[in-house]
Design a protein around this motif. Sequence first.
Motif, PDB file in Angstrom:
ATOM      1  N   ARG A  18      94.964 138.109   1.725  1.00  0.00           N
ATOM      2  CA  ARG A  18      94.979 137.004   2.593  1.00  0.00           C
ATOM      3  C   ARG A  18      96.369 136.228   2.639  1.00  0.00           C
ATOM      4  O   ARG A  18      96.599 135.864   3.673  1.00  0.00           O
ATOM      5  CB  ARG A  18      93.753 135.876   2.332  1.00  0.00           C
ATOM      6  CG  ARG A  18      92.267 136.481   2.811  1.00  0.00           C
ATOM      7  CD  ARG A  18      91.417 135.353   2.658  1.00  0.00           C
ATOM      8  NE  ARG A  18      91.215 134.904   1.176  1.00  0.00           N
ATOM      9  CZ  ARG A  18      90.434 133.967   0.684  1.00  0.00           C
ATOM     10  NH1 ARG A  18      89.972 133.061   1.590  1.00  0.00           N
ATOM     11  NH2 ARG A  18      90.510 133.802  -0.558  1.00  0.00           N
ATOM     12  N   HIS A  19      97.130 136.207   1.653  1.00  0.00           N
ATOM     13  CA  HIS A  19      98.338 135.644   1.560  1.00  0.00           C
ATOM     14  C   HIS A  19      99.512 136.351   2.035  1.00  0.00           C
ATOM     15  O   HIS A  19     100.554 135.881   1.996  1.00  0.00           O
ATOM     16  CB  HIS A  19      98.481 135.036   0.257  1.00  0.00           C
ATOM     17  CG  HIS A  19      97.423 133.988  -0.405  1.00  0.00           C
ATOM     18  ND1 HIS A  19      96.863 132.969   0.123  1.00  0.00           N
ATOM     19  CD2 HIS A  19      96.542 134.277  -1.386  1.00  0.00           C
ATOM     20  CE1 HIS A  19      96.065 132.357  -0.435  1.00  0.00           C
ATOM     21  NE2 HIS A  19      95.585 133.298  -1.326  1.00  0.00           N
ATOM     22  N   GLN A  20      99.222 137.667   2.327  1.00  0.00           N
ATOM     23  CA  GLN A  20     100.131 138.603   2.650  1.00  0.00           C
ATOM     24  C   GLN A  20      99.844 139.085   4.281  1.00  0.00           C
ATOM     25  O   GLN A  20      98.836 138.818   4.715  1.00  0.00           O
ATOM     26  CB  GLN A  20     100.174 139.895   1.972  1.00  0.00           C
ATOM     27  CG  GLN A  20     100.644 139.691   0.554  1.00  0.00           C
ATOM     28  CD  GLN A  20     100.879 141.119  -0.192  1.00  0.00           C
ATOM     29  OE1 GLN A  20     100.483 141.894   0.237  1.00  0.00           O
ATOM     30  NE2 GLN A  20     101.099 140.799  -1.372  1.00  0.00           N
ATOM     31  N   SER A  21     100.641 139.385   4.913  1.00  0.00           N
ATOM     32  CA  SER A  21     100.613 139.529   6.428  1.00  0.00           C
ATOM     33  C   SER A  21      99.923 140.723   6.918  1.00  0.00           C
ATOM     34  O   SER A  21      99.552 140.991   7.932  1.00  0.00           O
ATOM     35  CB  SER A  21     102.171 139.279   7.218  1.00  0.00           C
ATOM     36  OG  SER A  21     102.976 140.268   6.638  1.00  0.00           O
ATOM     37  N   TYR A  22     100.241 141.908   5.963  1.00  0.00           N
ATOM     38  CA  TYR A  22      99.872 143.163   6.496  1.00  0.00           C
ATOM     39  C   TYR A  22      98.335 143.487   6.058  1.00  0.00           C
ATOM     40  O   TYR A  22      97.846 143.232   4.954  1.00  0.00           O
ATOM     41  CB  TYR A  22     100.611 143.938   5.540  1.00  0.00           C
ATOM     42  CG  TYR A  22     102.090 144.127   6.041  1.00  0.00           C
ATOM     43  CD1 TYR A  22     102.415 144.367   7.397  1.00  0.00           C
ATOM     44  CD2 TYR A  22     103.098 143.766   5.347  1.00  0.00           C
ATOM     45  CE1 TYR A  22     103.914 144.484   7.831  1.00  0.00           C
ATOM     46  CE2 TYR A  22     104.416 143.595   5.508  1.00  0.00           C
ATOM     47  CZ  TYR A  22     104.791 144.047   6.931  1.00  0.00           C
ATOM     48  OH  TYR A  22     106.067 143.978   7.275  1.00  0.00           O
ATOM     49  N   ARG A  23      97.765 144.221   7.105  1.00  0.00           N
ATOM     50  CA  ARG A  23      96.248 144.613   6.877  1.00  0.00           C
ATOM     51  C   ARG A  23      96.180 146.322   6.955  1.00  0.00           C
ATOM     52  O   ARG A  23      96.921 146.772   7.867  1.00  0.00           O
ATOM     53  CB  ARG A  23      95.562 143.799   7.792  1.00  0.00           C
ATOM     54  CG  ARG A  23      95.366 142.385   7.690  1.00  0.00           C
ATOM     55  CD  ARG A  23      94.833 141.885   6.689  1.00  0.00           C
ATOM     56  NE  ARG A  23      94.824 140.200   6.877  1.00  0.00           N
ATOM     57  CZ  ARG A  23      95.597 139.533   6.317  1.00  0.00           C
ATOM     58  NH1 ARG A  23      96.598 139.834   5.498  1.00  0.00           N
ATOM     59  NH2 ARG A  23      95.681 138.169   6.382  1.00  0.00           N
ATOM     60  N   GLU A  57      99.755 143.928  11.293  1.00  0.00           N
ATOM     61  CA  GLU A  57     100.273 142.701  10.802  1.00  0.00           C
ATOM     62  C   GLU A  57      99.667 141.834  11.312  1.00  0.00           C
ATOM     63  O   GLU A  57      99.778 141.571  12.447  1.00  0.00           O
ATOM     64  CB  GLU A  57     101.933 143.036  11.053  1.00  0.00           C
ATOM     65  CG  GLU A  57     102.580 141.697  10.398  1.00  0.00           C
ATOM     66  CD  GLU A  57     104.033 141.821  10.803  1.00  0.00           C
ATOM     67  OE1 GLU A  57     104.870 140.959  10.156  1.00  0.00           O
ATOM     68  OE2 GLU A  57     104.546 142.769  11.471  1.00  0.00           O
ATOM     69  N   MET A  58      99.175 140.589  10.281  1.00  0.00           N
ATOM     70  CA  MET A  58      98.710 139.208  10.988  1.00  0.00           C
ATOM     71  C   MET A  58      99.981 138.475  11.468  1.00  0.00           C
ATOM     72  O   MET A  58     100.878 138.059  10.453  1.00  0.00           O
ATOM     73  CB  MET A  58      97.735 138.805   9.812  1.00  0.00           C
ATOM     74  CG  MET A  58      97.248 137.424  10.272  1.00  0.00           C
ATOM     75  SD  MET A  58      96.065 137.802  11.730  1.00  0.00           S
ATOM     76  CE  MET A  58      94.577 138.314  10.957  1.00  0.00           C
ATOM     77  N   ARG A  59      99.941 137.993  12.603  1.00  0.00           N
ATOM     78  CA  ARG A  59     100.617 136.973  12.973  1.00  0.00           C
ATOM     79  C   ARG A  59      99.949 135.940  13.610  1.00  0.00           C
ATOM     80  O   ARG A  59      98.834 135.904  13.852  1.00  0.00           O
ATOM     81  CB  ARG A  59     101.775 137.630  14.282  1.00  0.00           C
ATOM     82  CG  ARG A  59     102.634 138.809  13.526  1.00  0.00           C
ATOM     83  CD  ARG A  59     103.505 139.387  14.739  1.00  0.00           C
ATOM     84  NE  ARG A  59     104.166 140.553  14.209  1.00  0.00           N
ATOM     85  CZ  ARG A  59     105.308 141.086  15.104  1.00  0.00           C
ATOM     86  NH1 ARG A  59     105.298 141.079  16.065  1.00  0.00           N
ATOM     87  NH2 ARG A  59     105.898 142.219  14.460  1.00  0.00           N
ATOM     88  N   ASP A  60     100.973 134.994  14.374  1.00  0.00           N
ATOM     89  CA  ASP A  60     100.232 133.797  14.864  1.00  0.00           C
ATOM     90  C   ASP A  60      99.455 134.052  16.112  1.00  0.00           C
ATOM     91  O   ASP A  60      98.392 133.419  16.576  1.00  0.00           O
ATOM     92  CB  ASP A  60     101.168 132.541  15.044  1.00  0.00           C
ATOM     93  CG  ASP A  60     102.480 133.143  16.129  1.00  0.00           C
ATOM     94  OD1 ASP A  60     102.626 134.427  16.035  1.00  0.00           O
ATOM     95  OD2 ASP A  60     102.941 132.365  16.443  1.00  0.00           O
TER      96      ASP A  60
END
Length: 452
Positions: free
Chosen positions: A237-242, A261-264
């Motif tokens: 959860r603390h990294q942007s990649y899934r 990649e999780m972005r805003d």
Amino acid sequence: MAKQKTIFICQDCGYESPKWMGKCPGCGEWNSLVEEVQQTQNKAGTITFKTAPVHLNEVEVTREERLSTDLKELDRVLGGGMVRGSLVLVGGDPGIGKSTLLLQICENIGRKAKILYASGEESVKQIKIRADRLAITTPNLLLMAETNIDAIVQSINDLKPDVVIVDSIQTVFKPDLTSAPGSVSQVRETTIHLMRLAKESNTAIFIVGHVTKEGTLAGPRVLEHMVDCVLYFEGERHQSYRILRAVKNRFGSTNEIGIFEMRDKGLVEVDNPSLMFLSGRPINVSGSCVVCTLEGTRPVLAEVQALVSPTGFGIPRRMSTGIDYNRISLLMAVLEKKVGLHLQNHDAYINVIGGIRIEEPAADLGVITAIASSFKNFQVSPHTLLIGEVGLTGEVRAVNQVDKRVNEAFKLGFNVCIVPSENAKNLKQEKDLKVIGVKSVSEALEVIARNI
């Protein structure tokens, strides 16, 4: 009035017992048996077939109808798109992005199909707030906040949507059962209802499942057996990649992965995962190597880092992240016996950068080189890729589809590929790429020393 009968059901494996026991005989868990009222009538979710048996040669086979999600990474994992009439289970840690991914699917599919989103965890206003953040504006998305399976089924029958999303299956309940939502009986019965509805109405249904602290789907194990496809959404959860991975798929391969990649503004597809995993790689440091692993048909380059240091205790410590611990112990034993590296008094820490997990043995040569590099304190050229399986006698054995791996390395600017000698015979030499075949770990380390 007949007396109600009770039965004790294990909440982990579904084992049934007429009396309470502290330890489940089925899975060995303690204090997992919960008392529930036994249903005397026939289960409403039982599927009955009225068709007569037919000969195999009389069966007409047509290609299953698929609906594209317009997300290439998701379509790859599903096997080319979602199949109408299929039941798909999506699992993952809380906050990993399961609901975000499914809501983004609604925006893409909503251009050509009708969607019903039934949420048991959020109100329609909360879903609207998240939809506004993700810029979801499709008019074909219908929302309902409901946990009663009968109400959800009635809405599906009335609206006749093409796609249904139930978030999550642990919050949905059947009023006829006295057990609490999320119990074995409730999860099993509600899933059977949705499975029957998907097959009868030819509707694609997504259900969201929670994950336990051990990383497995909560609820009975039979849940995974009932659905057509099981997807795991992985990542920190603390990294942007899934990473989206299929562990079961009746309509496609289970070896493919999708990377986001999780972005805003939500999840964004990663077209070149190798470039992502290699970004920020340190140059001219010991203990770092690049390996290539195959995820289905996709070659993925990843960095393996090793740190070997003298132990401060009598027993050396071994830790690994992203690769099997037993495999690391095996490779270190090969280094000690066949190469002569005395690692018995050193701690060893191995990490695969980017959160990816390597399971195939083709990365053995890279892992063993990273350990030797850290122990001897020499640097591996940043433009060198290592491919090969290592045996117990120290030999480097051939791997499959090495041409795909080498081509991926060539596209990313690598100029030296160290591969098994059996694979090197069949590879075509590129002008700007040097392919070197090796037969043993000792020979590979000598070649690396010459190319530093």
